[in-house]
Write an enzyme that holds these catalytic residues in place. Structure first.
Site, PDB file in Angstrom:
ATOM      1  N   GLU A  73       7.703  22.577  12.980  1.00  0.00           N
ATOM      2  CA  GLU A  73       7.482  21.182  12.580  1.00  0.00           C
ATOM      3  C   GLU A  73       8.425  20.788  11.456  1.00  0.00           C
ATOM      4  OE1 GLU A  73       4.397  18.716   9.874  1.00  0.00           O
ATOM      5  OE2 GLU A  73       3.441  20.046  11.331  1.00  0.00           O
ATOM      6  N   SER A 171      -0.184  27.771  11.400  1.00  0.00           N
ATOM      7  CA  SER A 171       0.021  27.353  10.022  1.00  0.00           C
ATOM      8  C   SER A 171      -1.263  26.828   9.390  1.00  0.00           C
ATOM      9  CB  SER A 171       1.095  26.267   9.962  1.00  0.00           C
ATOM     10  OG  SER A 171       1.251  25.783   8.645  1.00  0.00           O
ATOM     11  N   SER A 214      -6.781  24.470  16.482  1.00  0.00           N
ATOM     12  CA  SER A 214      -6.565  24.788  17.897  1.00  0.00           C
ATOM     13  C   SER A 214      -7.422  25.943  18.398  1.00  0.00           C
ATOM     14  CB  SER A 214      -5.080  25.117  18.128  1.00  0.00           C
ATOM     15  OG  SER A 214      -4.684  26.214  17.325  1.00  0.00           O
TER      16      SER A 214
END
Length: 231
Positions: A73, A171, A214
């Site tokens: 990202e 992360s 997630s």
């Protein structure tokens, strides 16, 4: 950067789906130039940062990205930020980039990786502000991430044991573990129930559980049920 551009260039024209983290701007442009259709699934929060740093680059501003320089990202954000850009994640790096900020042609724009530790971001921003860089600070941490981190911190302050569930390379899960560890000495990082090997004393009254964004619900439920039955 794309690992095999030749393969993408030679591949039959098709549809390429961009991951939630986003990709480098040059890779995006390359895929489009090869004639592939692009379905951009980049997270809207990440796209917002891309827009901010692109505008900063157009204004010849110096961009400071607070985050993990090795995270995809952050690499994607940096690719949109132009020539005057640096990525920092620690107090020492703030000190090191101060000289570059001083040499910046215009204002300094500070943004953050969406999953960065909110409290740490605030702390690093305060250091910048004490040095006189108050031009433009944009808190680009995802709202859901910030709320999850706040809730995890509050729970860890009360718990005798904390269990953090999620991928080792995630992360946002690593940040949750970092936060919980700072508040609760007995913090465990697991990916699935198979990783959970606890022998807790009877004095333990509260076991807290949190999970990365997630992490599948069924894994969280398995851990919750196991803790309820055994502890």
């Amino acid at each position: 950067m794309l690992s095999d551009r030749a393969a993408i260039e030679k591949a039959p024209k098709g549809t390429v789906i961009i991951r939630a983290h986003g990709i480098l701007q040059e890779d995006y442009d390359f895929i489009r130039e090869c004639g592939h259709e692009i379905v951009d699934a980049t997270c809207p929060f990440v796209l917002k940062i891309h827009k901010i740093v692109k505008e900063a680059a157009e204004n010849n501003s110096f961009v400071v990205i607070v985050g993990d320089k090795n995270h995809p990202e952050v690499q994607g954000i940096k690719s949109c930020a132009g020539e005057h850009c640096v990525v920092i994640a620690s107090e020492e790096e703030v000190e090191n980039c101060a000289k570059m900020c001083n040499e910046a042609p215009k204002e300094v724009v500070i943004v953050s990786q969406t999953t960065f530790n909110y409290n740490k971001f605030q702390y690093l921003v305060e250091i910048f502000q004490k040095k006189g860089y108050n031009d433009s600070v944009v808190n680009t941490i995802c709202n859901a991430t910030e709320e999850r981190q706040t809730a995890a911190r509050e729970l860890a302050q009360k718990a005798d044991v904390m269990i953090v569930i999620g991928g080792k390379h995630s992360s946002n899960t690593r940040k949750l573990y970092e936060i919980c560890s700072s508040e609760c000495a007995n913090t465990y990082f697991i990916q699935t129930l198979d990783d959970l090997h606890l022998e807790l004393p009877k004095s333990v009254r509260l076991v807290g559980i949190t999970a990365g964004a997630s992490t599948p619900n069924n894994i969280i439920e398995e851990v919750q049920n196991y803790v309820r039955i055994n502890f």
